[in-house]
Design a protein around this motif. Structure first.
Motif, PDB file in Angstrom:
ATOM      1  N   PHE B  63       0.828  -1.200   0.000  1.00 47.08           N
ATOM      2  CA  PHE B  63       0.000   0.000   0.000  1.00 47.08           C
ATOM      3  C   PHE B  63       0.875   1.267   0.000  1.00 47.08           C
ATOM      4  CE2 PHE B  63      -2.322   3.371   2.171  1.00 47.08           C
ATOM      5  CZ  PHE B  63      -3.453   3.426   1.368  1.00 47.08           C
ATOM      6  N   GLY B  64       0.600   2.129  -0.949  1.00 42.76           N
ATOM      7  CA  GLY B  64       1.273   3.427  -0.975  1.00 42.76           C
ATOM      8  C   GLY B  64       2.610   3.433  -1.687  1.00 42.76           C
ATOM      9  N   VAL B  87      15.506   4.795   3.310  1.00 44.69           N
ATOM     10  CA  VAL B  87      15.791   6.213   3.494  1.00 44.69           C
ATOM     11  C   VAL B  87      15.095   7.006   2.394  1.00 44.69           C
ATOM     12  CG1 VAL B  87      17.590   7.955   3.472  1.00 44.69           C
ATOM     13  CG2 VAL B  87      17.968   5.791   4.661  1.00 44.69           C
ATOM     14  N   GLY B  88      15.193   6.473   1.196  1.00 45.96           N
ATOM     15  CA  GLY B  88      14.586   7.161   0.058  1.00 45.96           C
ATOM     16  C   GLY B  88      13.085   7.250   0.195  1.00 45.96           C
ATOM     17  N   VAL B  89      12.494   6.184   0.655  1.00 44.34           N
ATOM     18  CA  VAL B  89      11.039   6.198   0.787  1.00 44.34           C
ATOM     19  C   VAL B  89      10.619   7.193   1.847  1.00 44.34           C
ATOM     20  CG1 VAL B  89       9.061   4.824   1.543  1.00 44.34           C
ATOM     21  CG2 VAL B  89      10.671   3.883  -0.111  1.00 44.34           C
ATOM     22  N   ALA B  90      11.429   7.304   2.914  1.00 40.67           N
ATOM     23  CA  ALA B  90      11.110   8.303   3.934  1.00 40.67           C
ATOM     24  C   ALA B  90      11.172   9.704   3.336  1.00 40.67           C
ATOM     25  CB  ALA B  90      12.100   8.181   5.093  1.00 40.67           C
ATOM     26  N   ALA B  96       5.658  13.987  -0.332  1.00 37.02           N
ATOM     27  CA  ALA B  96       4.368  13.534  -0.857  1.00 37.02           C
ATOM     28  C   ALA B  96       3.285  14.585  -0.685  1.00 37.02           C
ATOM     29  CB  ALA B  96       3.957  12.240  -0.159  1.00 37.02           C
ATOM     30  N   ALA B  97       3.308  15.268   0.457  1.00 35.54           N
ATOM     31  CA  ALA B  97       2.230  16.213   0.730  1.00 35.54           C
ATOM     32  C   ALA B  97       2.171  17.299  -0.337  1.00 35.54           C
ATOM     33  CB  ALA B  97       2.436  16.845   2.098  1.00 35.54           C
ATOM     34  N   ALA B  98       3.349  17.746  -0.785  1.00 31.60           N
ATOM     35  CA  ALA B  98       3.376  18.808  -1.786  1.00 31.60           C
ATOM     36  C   ALA B  98       2.920  18.297  -3.147  1.00 31.60           C
ATOM     37  CB  ALA B  98       4.786  19.376  -1.887  1.00 31.60           C
ATOM     38  N   GLY B  99       3.308  17.090  -3.457  1.00 30.79           N
ATOM     39  CA  GLY B  99       3.026  16.588  -4.799  1.00 30.79           C
ATOM     40  C   GLY B  99       1.649  16.004  -4.971  1.00 30.79           C
ATOM     41  N   LEU B 105      -4.120  12.866  -6.545  1.00 29.32           N
ATOM     42  CA  LEU B 105      -4.209  11.579  -5.864  1.00 29.32           C
ATOM     43  C   LEU B 105      -4.538  11.751  -4.391  1.00 29.32           C
ATOM     44  CD1 LEU B 105      -1.090   9.859  -7.381  1.00 29.32           C
ATOM     45  CD2 LEU B 105      -3.473   9.432  -7.930  1.00 29.32           C
ATOM     46  N   ALA B 106      -4.975  12.933  -4.016  1.00 27.92           N
ATOM     47  CA  ALA B 106      -5.200  13.192  -2.604  1.00 27.92           C
ATOM     48  C   ALA B 106      -6.262  12.271  -2.036  1.00 27.92           C
ATOM     49  CB  ALA B 106      -5.629  14.638  -2.422  1.00 27.92           C
ATOM     50  N   PRO B 107      -5.994  11.723  -0.878  1.00 28.63           N
ATOM     51  CA  PRO B 107      -7.003  10.887  -0.245  1.00 28.63           C
ATOM     52  C   PRO B 107      -8.179  11.758   0.184  1.00 28.63           C
ATOM     53  CG  PRO B 107      -5.163  11.266   1.237  1.00 28.63           C
ATOM     54  CD  PRO B 107      -4.791  11.871  -0.073  1.00 28.63           C
ATOM     55  N   PRO B 108      -9.335  11.167   0.376  1.00 27.08           N
ATOM     56  CA  PRO B 108     -10.478  11.978   0.784  1.00 27.08           C
ATOM     57  C   PRO B 108     -10.207  12.667   2.106  1.00 27.08           C
ATOM     58  CG  PRO B 108     -10.929   9.627   0.973  1.00 27.08           C
ATOM     59  CD  PRO B 108      -9.637   9.765   0.244  1.00 27.08           C
ATOM     60  N   ARG B 109     -10.580  13.929   2.156  1.00 22.67           N
ATOM     61  CA  ARG B 109     -10.350  14.679   3.381  1.00 22.67           C
ATOM     62  C   ARG B 109     -11.351  14.262   4.438  1.00 22.67           C
ATOM     63  NH1 ARG B 109      -8.768  20.793   2.800  1.00 22.67           N
ATOM     64  NH2 ARG B 109      -6.928  20.581   1.531  1.00 22.67           N
ATOM     65  N   GLU B 110     -10.891  14.318   5.693  1.00 24.16           N
ATOM     66  CA  GLU B 110     -11.808  14.018   6.767  1.00 24.16           C
ATOM     67  C   GLU B 110     -12.702  15.221   6.998  1.00 24.16           C
ATOM     68  OE1 GLU B 110      -9.794  12.801  10.228  1.00 24.16           O
ATOM     69  OE2 GLU B 110      -8.728  11.177   9.218  1.00 24.16           O
ATOM     70  N   ALA B 111     -13.950  14.938   7.252  1.00 26.11           N
ATOM     71  CA  ALA B 111     -14.876  16.030   7.514  1.00 26.11           C
ATOM     72  C   ALA B 111     -14.496  16.696   8.835  1.00 26.11           C
ATOM     73  CB  ALA B 111     -16.289  15.483   7.591  1.00 26.11           C
ATOM     74  N   PRO B 112     -14.587  18.026   8.907  1.00 26.87           N
ATOM     75  CA  PRO B 112     -14.259  18.703  10.169  1.00 26.87           C
ATOM     76  C   PRO B 112     -15.229  18.280  11.271  1.00 26.87           C
ATOM     77  CG  PRO B 112     -15.235  20.211   8.577  1.00 26.87           C
ATOM     78  CD  PRO B 112     -14.990  18.931   7.849  1.00 26.87           C
ATOM     79  N   VAL B 113     -14.703  18.165  12.471  1.00 26.54           N
ATOM     80  CA  VAL B 113     -15.516  17.749  13.611  1.00 26.54           C
ATOM     81  C   VAL B 113     -15.867  18.989  14.416  1.00 26.54           C
ATOM     82  CG1 VAL B 113     -15.542  16.400  15.730  1.00 26.54           C
ATOM     83  CG2 VAL B 113     -14.349  15.547  13.705  1.00 26.54           C
TER      84      VAL B 113
END
Lengths: 166, 149
Positions: B63-64, B87-90, B96-99, B105-113
């Motif tokens: 996964f991922g 090391v490379g994967v880290a 990842a967050a920027a790209g 490919l962003a995962p679904p955002r969690e709804a605000p609580v």
């Protein structure tokens, strides 16, 4: 510089990643080495190191993957102390001898284990033929060996698999 | 295993199976099989082995894994080894967050609580006591306090 019409490595990873990983896994026999191999392949694609000829993209990727795999096997053989030998018996315990020759009882893990114990050249021929589905000529081109050698390696590999699995 | 040199078909059997023989070779091979039990058995064996490998399923990468590789445009040129790859994967994960947004490919955002979890924790800590509700008694008193802002 990448060839005209060659897919980007991002496209390869996104669209053909599962295929690529399957080939890598069948060649290496474990997740860690398969991941290394896929990464190596994408690096080669990205650097444009592999000439792309329009045609079967999966055939092209299979060729790169197999050659990267065989390069790595050769590199490991040259190491004086090799903790990650391709010599199968040092890595994967032998499959218990099957006492029943019923085909239905041969599980995928058993086949993968027996595949892993084939010599790398035989394994490559078997994977390219029976996993990827290349013709003898395509395998010959991919491995830069004569068609007769492909035929021989493939047949010997299959015969060894059959013996290993009962 | 037989070979052509001992009068048997040898690797021609696999070629026959894979339809890689010329028409003349195929006729010759089939004629041989009519009278050779040894080659007939061997043909059956390699056919079985072929069917085992052909029957292997596709393998899903962990996964991922592919996503991490896809997301990284700058650090893929890492040398091959398990240690270096980790090391490379880290490093790939850090980028990842920027790209991720760029590639869709962003995962679904969690709804605000609402109210926020932090406020709930604070409110709970304020009202909790060692003799309070059964849940509070299970947790040390200091933990909720440390979450206060």
């Amino acid at each position: 510089m990448a060839d005209e019409g060659a897919p980007s490595w991002e496209e390869v990873a996104r669209t053909h990643g599962r295929f690529l990983y399957t080939v890598a896994y069948r060649l290496t026999g474990n997740d860690d080495d398969a991941q290394d191999l896929v990464q190596d392949v994408l690096l080669r694609v990205r650097k444009g190191l592999e000439s792309y000829r329009p045609g079967s993209l999966e055939g092209w990727l299979s060729r790169i993957t197999t050659n990267a795999f065989l390069d790595d096997v050769r590199r490991r053989r040259r190491r004086p102390v090799d903790l990650f030998s391709d010599e199968p018996d040092r890595v994967v315990p032998p499959t218990p001898a099957a006492d029943v020759a019923l085909e239905a009882e041969v599980l995928p893990d058993d086949v993968q284990s027996a595949l892993r114990r084939l010599p790398a050249d035989y394994r490559s021929a078997v994977v390219l033929s029976d996993v990827v589905g290349l013709t003898y000529q395509e395998i010959s081109d991919a491995l830069s060996v004569p068609v007769g050698t492909v035929r021989s390696r493939l047949h010997r590999g299959r015969a060894m698999l059959r013996r290993a699995l009962g | 295993m037989s070979s052509a040199s001992d009068g048997h078909l040898g690797d021609l059997l696999s070629a026959l199976l894979d339809r890689e023989l010329s028409p003349a070779e195929e006729v010759s091979a089939r004629r041989h099989l009519e009278t050779c039990a040894f080659c007939t058995t061997e043909l059956s064996e390699v056919e079985t082995a072929r069917s085992w490998v052909r029957g292997l399923p596709a393998v899903d990468p962990p996964f991922g894994f592919l996503e991490r590789l896809t997301l990284d445009a700058g650090r893929l040129g890492l040398p091959r080894s398990s240690t270096r790859r980790r090391v490379g994967v880290a490093a790939l994960a850090a980028s990842a967050a920027a790209g991720v947004a760029l590639l869709g490919l962003a995962p679904p955002r969690e709804a605000p609580v609402s109210p926020s979890v932090a406020r709930l924790v604070e409110a709970h800590a304020t009202g909790a006591s060692a003799e309070g509700d059964p849940v509070s008694r299970l947790a040390p008193l200091g933990v909720p306090v440390s979450l206060r802002r």
